[in-house]
Design a protein around this motif. Structure first.
Motif, PDB file in Angstrom:
ATOM      1  N   LYS A  37       0.822  -1.216   0.000  1.00 42.06           N
ATOM      2  CA  LYS A  37       0.000   0.000   0.000  1.00 42.06           C
ATOM      3  C   LYS A  37       0.855   1.265   0.000  1.00 42.06           C
ATOM      4  O   LYS A  37       0.360   2.353  -0.246  1.00 42.06           O
ATOM      5  CB  LYS A  37      -0.926   0.022   1.223  1.00 42.06           C
ATOM      6  CG  LYS A  37      -1.949  -1.080   1.204  1.00 42.06           C
ATOM      7  CD  LYS A  37      -2.754  -1.074   2.482  1.00 42.06           C
ATOM      8  CE  LYS A  37      -3.670  -2.285   2.512  1.00 42.06           C
ATOM      9  NZ  LYS A  37      -4.325  -2.428   3.824  1.00 42.06           N
ATOM     10  N   TRP A  38       2.154   1.118   0.325  1.00 47.30           N
ATOM     11  CA  TRP A  38       3.031   2.282   0.321  1.00 47.30           C
ATOM     12  C   TRP A  38       3.185   2.750  -1.120  1.00 47.30           C
ATOM     13  O   TRP A  38       3.438   1.944  -2.021  1.00 47.30           O
ATOM     14  CB  TRP A  38       4.398   1.935   0.905  1.00 47.30           C
ATOM     15  CG  TRP A  38       5.215   3.151   1.175  1.00 47.30           C
ATOM     16  CD1 TRP A  38       6.101   3.742   0.312  1.00 47.30           C
ATOM     17  CD2 TRP A  38       5.209   3.951   2.358  1.00 47.30           C
ATOM     18  NE1 TRP A  38       6.649   4.852   0.893  1.00 47.30           N
ATOM     19  CE2 TRP A  38       6.120   5.017   2.150  1.00 47.30           C
ATOM     20  CE3 TRP A  38       4.527   3.879   3.564  1.00 47.30           C
ATOM     21  CZ2 TRP A  38       6.365   5.984   3.104  1.00 47.30           C
ATOM     22  CZ3 TRP A  38       4.772   4.851   4.515  1.00 47.30           C
ATOM     23  CH2 TRP A  38       5.684   5.883   4.285  1.00 47.30           C
ATOM     24  N   PRO A  39       3.036   4.050  -1.385  1.00 46.39           N
ATOM     25  CA  PRO A  39       3.086   4.549  -2.765  1.00 46.39           C
ATOM     26  C   PRO A  39       4.402   4.235  -3.469  1.00 46.39           C
ATOM     27  O   PRO A  39       5.468   4.303  -2.872  1.00 46.39           O
ATOM     28  CB  PRO A  39       2.935   6.064  -2.593  1.00 46.39           C
ATOM     29  CG  PRO A  39       2.299   6.236  -1.260  1.00 46.39           C
ATOM     30  CD  PRO A  39       2.788   5.096  -0.410  1.00 46.39           C
ATOM     31  N   ALA A  40       4.291   3.936  -4.735  1.00 43.69           N
ATOM     32  CA  ALA A  40       5.463   3.621  -5.557  1.00 43.69           C
ATOM     33  C   ALA A  40       6.327   4.852  -5.791  1.00 43.69           C
ATOM     34  O   ALA A  40       7.480   4.723  -6.157  1.00 43.69           O
ATOM     35  CB  ALA A  40       5.024   3.025  -6.893  1.00 43.69           C
ATOM     36  N   ARG A  41       5.775   6.045  -5.557  1.00 43.22           N
ATOM     37  CA  ARG A  41       6.531   7.265  -5.834  1.00 43.22           C
ATOM     38  C   ARG A  41       7.545   7.597  -4.748  1.00 43.22           C
ATOM     39  O   ARG A  41       8.119   8.659  -4.722  1.00 43.22           O
ATOM     40  CB  ARG A  41       5.586   8.443  -6.049  1.00 43.22           C
ATOM     41  CG  ARG A  41       4.742   8.812  -4.859  1.00 43.22           C
ATOM     42  CD  ARG A  41       3.827   9.982  -5.196  1.00 43.22           C
ATOM     43  NE  ARG A  41       2.897  10.239  -4.125  1.00 43.22           N
ATOM     44  CZ  ARG A  41       1.681   9.716  -4.028  1.00 43.22           C
ATOM     45  NH1 ARG A  41       1.258   8.882  -4.959  1.00 43.22           N
ATOM     46  NH2 ARG A  41       0.890  10.008  -3.019  1.00 43.22           N
ATOM     47  N   SER A  42       7.758   6.695  -3.833  1.00 43.65           N
ATOM     48  CA  SER A  42       8.710   6.925  -2.748  1.00 43.65           C
ATOM     49  C   SER A  42      10.131   6.955  -3.281  1.00 43.65           C
ATOM     50  O   SER A  42      10.406   6.480  -4.369  1.00 43.65           O
ATOM     51  CB  SER A  42       8.568   5.842  -1.690  1.00 43.65           C
ATOM     52  OG  SER A  42       7.287   5.914  -1.120  1.00 43.65           O
ATOM     53  N   GLY A  43      11.021   7.479  -2.497  1.00 38.41           N
ATOM     54  CA  GLY A  43      12.395   7.624  -2.946  1.00 38.41           C
ATOM     55  C   GLY A  43      13.407   7.459  -1.846  1.00 38.41           C
ATOM     56  O   GLY A  43      13.237   6.625  -0.955  1.00 38.41           O
ATOM     57  N   PRO A  44      14.443   8.282  -1.862  1.00 39.46           N
ATOM     58  CA  PRO A  44      15.558   8.117  -0.933  1.00 39.46           C
ATOM     59  C   PRO A  44      15.170   8.225   0.542  1.00 39.46           C
ATOM     60  O   PRO A  44      15.752   7.557   1.382  1.00 39.46           O
ATOM     61  CB  PRO A  44      16.538   9.222  -1.318  1.00 39.46           C
ATOM     62  CG  PRO A  44      15.883  10.072  -2.327  1.00 39.46           C
ATOM     63  CD  PRO A  44      14.653   9.376  -2.794  1.00 39.46           C
ATOM     64  N   LYS A  45      14.193   9.027   0.859  1.00 37.66           N
ATOM     65  CA  LYS A  45      13.797   9.153   2.264  1.00 37.66           C
ATOM     66  C   LYS A  45      13.131   7.881   2.766  1.00 37.66           C
ATOM     67  O   LYS A  45      13.217   7.565   3.948  1.00 37.66           O
ATOM     68  CB  LYS A  45      12.912  10.375   2.460  1.00 37.66           C
ATOM     69  CG  LYS A  45      13.698  11.664   2.280  1.00 37.66           C
ATOM     70  CD  LYS A  45      12.879  12.887   2.534  1.00 37.66           C
ATOM     71  CE  LYS A  45      13.760  14.118   2.312  1.00 37.66           C
ATOM     72  NZ  LYS A  45      13.023  15.345   2.544  1.00 37.66           N
ATOM     73  N   ALA A  69      12.564  10.017  10.681  1.00 38.28           N
ATOM     74  CA  ALA A  69      12.846   9.483   9.347  1.00 38.28           C
ATOM     75  C   ALA A  69      11.562   8.980   8.682  1.00 38.28           C
ATOM     76  O   ALA A  69      11.353   9.165   7.479  1.00 38.28           O
ATOM     77  CB  ALA A  69      13.877   8.361   9.434  1.00 38.28           C
ATOM     78  N   PHE A  70      10.674   8.355   9.464  1.00 34.17           N
ATOM     79  CA  PHE A  70       9.409   7.863   8.921  1.00 34.17           C
ATOM     80  C   PHE A  70       8.521   9.030   8.478  1.00 34.17           C
ATOM     81  O   PHE A  70       7.902   8.974   7.410  1.00 34.17           O
ATOM     82  CB  PHE A  70       8.693   6.994   9.952  1.00 34.17           C
ATOM     83  CG  PHE A  70       7.401   6.430   9.454  1.00 34.17           C
ATOM     84  CD1 PHE A  70       7.392   5.405   8.515  1.00 34.17           C
ATOM     85  CD2 PHE A  70       6.190   6.925   9.912  1.00 34.17           C
ATOM     86  CE1 PHE A  70       6.188   4.887   8.036  1.00 34.17           C
ATOM     87  CE2 PHE A  70       4.990   6.412   9.450  1.00 34.17           C
ATOM     88  CZ  PHE A  70       4.988   5.389   8.506  1.00 34.17           C
ATOM     89  N   VAL A  71       8.481  10.094   9.262  1.00 33.52           N
ATOM     90  CA  VAL A  71       7.708  11.282   8.886  1.00 33.52           C
ATOM     91  C   VAL A  71       8.241  11.853   7.577  1.00 33.52           C
ATOM     92  O   VAL A  71       7.462  12.204   6.679  1.00 33.52           O
ATOM     93  CB  VAL A  71       7.742  12.345  10.015  1.00 33.52           C
ATOM     94  CG1 VAL A  71       7.241  13.702   9.527  1.00 33.52           C
ATOM     95  CG2 VAL A  71       6.919  11.864  11.199  1.00 33.52           C
ATOM     96  N   ASP A  72       9.549  11.936   7.427  1.00 33.27           N
ATOM     97  CA  ASP A  72      10.153  12.430   6.180  1.00 33.27           C
ATOM     98  C   ASP A  72       9.756  11.550   4.991  1.00 33.27           C
ATOM     99  O   ASP A  72       9.439  12.054   3.910  1.00 33.27           O
ATOM    100  CB  ASP A  72      11.675  12.484   6.292  1.00 33.27           C
ATOM    101  CG  ASP A  72      12.173  13.610   7.180  1.00 33.27           C
ATOM    102  OD1 ASP A  72      11.371  14.530   7.507  1.00 33.27           O
ATOM    103  OD2 ASP A  72      13.354  13.563   7.579  1.00 33.27           O
ATOM    104  N   ALA A  73       9.759  10.229   5.199  1.00 29.01           N
ATOM    105  CA  ALA A  73       9.396   9.308   4.120  1.00 29.01           C
ATOM    106  C   ALA A  73       7.926   9.451   3.756  1.00 29.01           C
ATOM    107  O   ALA A  73       7.563   9.431   2.570  1.00 29.01           O
ATOM    108  CB  ALA A  73       9.710   7.868   4.533  1.00 29.01           C
ATOM    109  N   ALA A  74       7.067   9.589   4.758  1.00 27.45           N
ATOM    110  CA  ALA A  74       5.638   9.757   4.478  1.00 27.45           C
ATOM    111  C   ALA A  74       5.377  11.073   3.760  1.00 27.45           C
ATOM    112  O   ALA A  74       4.535  11.141   2.859  1.00 27.45           O
ATOM    113  CB  ALA A  74       4.851   9.687   5.788  1.00 27.45           C
ATOM    114  N   SER A  75       6.109  12.106   4.137  1.00 28.19           N
ATOM    115  CA  SER A  75       5.980  13.393   3.459  1.00 28.19           C
ATOM    116  C   SER A  75       6.440  13.271   2.005  1.00 28.19           C
ATOM    117  O   SER A  75       5.772  13.767   1.087  1.00 28.19           O
ATOM    118  CB  SER A  75       6.798  14.443   4.199  1.00 28.19           C
ATOM    119  OG  SER A  75       6.692  15.687   3.569  1.00 28.19           O
ATOM    120  N   GLU A  76       7.566  12.616   1.803  1.00 35.37           N
ATOM    121  CA  GLU A  76       8.094  12.407   0.464  1.00 35.37           C
ATOM    122  C   GLU A  76       7.086  11.646  -0.408  1.00 35.37           C
ATOM    123  O   GLU A  76       6.911  11.949  -1.584  1.00 35.37           O
ATOM    124  CB  GLU A  76       9.401  11.613   0.541  1.00 35.37           C
ATOM    125  CG  GLU A  76       9.984  11.208  -0.794  1.00 35.37           C
ATOM    126  CD  GLU A  76      11.210  10.339  -0.624  1.00 35.37           C
ATOM    127  OE1 GLU A  76      12.298  10.784  -0.994  1.00 35.37           O
ATOM    128  OE2 GLU A  76      11.068   9.206  -0.107  1.00 35.37           O
TER     129      GLU A  76
END
Length: 82
Positions: A37-45, A69-76
């Motif tokens: 369910k995590w979006p495919a548009r995720s990246g380095p974060k 770090a998780f907040v940064d990834a969710a924002s990304e």
């Protein structure tokens, strides 16, 4: 150990459209990152968050560091709900 609790939950838009989910621990955050369910548009974060969560589980990072770090990834990934 993945049961380390976050000092404050992280609310993300996850799963069904319009649905939010509260992530309250290192283990829950790791499960979210690994979920299909995590979006495919995720990246380095996302990768940094995964490493930070694993480090927290191993005791070499704090839950606070892992949460940040998780907040940064969710924002990304554009799923952080405010």
């Amino acid at each position: 150990m993945g049961t380390q609790r976050f000092d404050k939950p992280v609310r993300i838009r996850f799963g069904k459209p319009g649905k939010t989910f509260l992530v309250t621990s290192v283990g829950e955050a790791r499960n979210c990152l690994r979920s299909d369910k995590w979006p495919a548009r995720s990246g380095p974060k996302q990768r940094l968050a995964h490493e930070s969560l694993l480090a927290a589980m191993a005791g070499t990072a704090t839950p606070v560091e892992a949460r940040c770090a998780f907040v940064d990834a969710a924002s990304e990934a554009r799923i952080l709900a405010i």
